[in-house]
Enzyme design. Sequence first.
Site, PDB file in Angstrom:
ATOM      1  N   CYS A  85      18.627  28.206 -26.429  1.00 23.01           N
ATOM      2  CA  CYS A  85      18.317  29.491 -25.808  1.00 23.01           C
ATOM      3  C   CYS A  85      19.620  30.192 -25.452  1.00 23.01           C
ATOM      4  CB  CYS A  85      17.472  29.262 -24.558  1.00 23.01           C
ATOM      5  SG  CYS A  85      16.967  30.768 -23.720  1.00 23.01           S
ATOM      6  N   HIS A 126       8.134  29.868 -27.259  1.00 25.81           N
ATOM      7  CA  HIS A 126       9.361  29.780 -26.465  1.00 25.81           C
ATOM      8  C   HIS A 126       9.497  31.013 -25.574  1.00 25.81           C
ATOM      9  CE1 HIS A 126      13.685  28.678 -25.822  1.00 25.81           C
ATOM     10  NE2 HIS A 126      13.762  29.986 -25.620  1.00 25.81           N
ATOM     11  N   GLU A 127       9.293  32.199 -26.154  1.00 28.17           N
ATOM     12  CA  GLU A 127       9.455  33.436 -25.379  1.00 28.17           C
ATOM     13  C   GLU A 127       8.356  33.571 -24.326  1.00 28.17           C
ATOM     14  OE1 GLU A 127      12.301  34.356 -25.725  1.00 28.17           O
ATOM     15  OE2 GLU A 127      12.655  33.559 -27.718  1.00 28.17           O
ATOM     16  N   HIS A 130       9.286  31.771 -21.306  1.00 25.25           N
ATOM     17  CA  HIS A 130      10.136  32.605 -20.452  1.00 25.25           C
ATOM     18  C   HIS A 130       9.281  33.489 -19.536  1.00 25.25           C
ATOM     19  CE1 HIS A 130      14.360  32.074 -21.492  1.00 25.25           C
ATOM     20  NE2 HIS A 130      14.043  31.982 -22.769  1.00 25.25           N
TER      21      HIS A 130
END
Length: 136
Positions: A85, A126-127, A130
Amino acid sequence: MIREICRDEGFLAKKAEPAMMDDLGAAEDLLETLIAHKDGCVGMAANMIGVNKRIIAFDNGGKFMVLFNPEILKKSEPYEAEEGCLSLAGTRKAKRWRSVKVQYQNEKLQTRLKTFTGFAAQIIQHEMDHCEGILI
């Protein structure tokens, strides 16, 4: 506008707020920042540029997409991945799904459904982590 990458783990650990129509400028900045980092980055969430909103941008097989308020409705075929990241040093292991059905809003905040597979599905997960304040 290309923004600086946020590395403040306290900020990154906050759950993102829903995106609204007045967040379109932040989405444009997110996309421009992602494109500026495309050699070493395939996706970004708004909190990575210091904006605590549910907006993600990613490279979907050569075409950049921006999703507002994404939500995974269905997932299948779990596997283990190792991810890096821009906001954090090193790599980490993560459980991912090979296929995800995502409900999201486009730039006009119209609701859409799309199934993503393979690497695009991994990037989205993954995003979205976040957006949930999960640091990978």
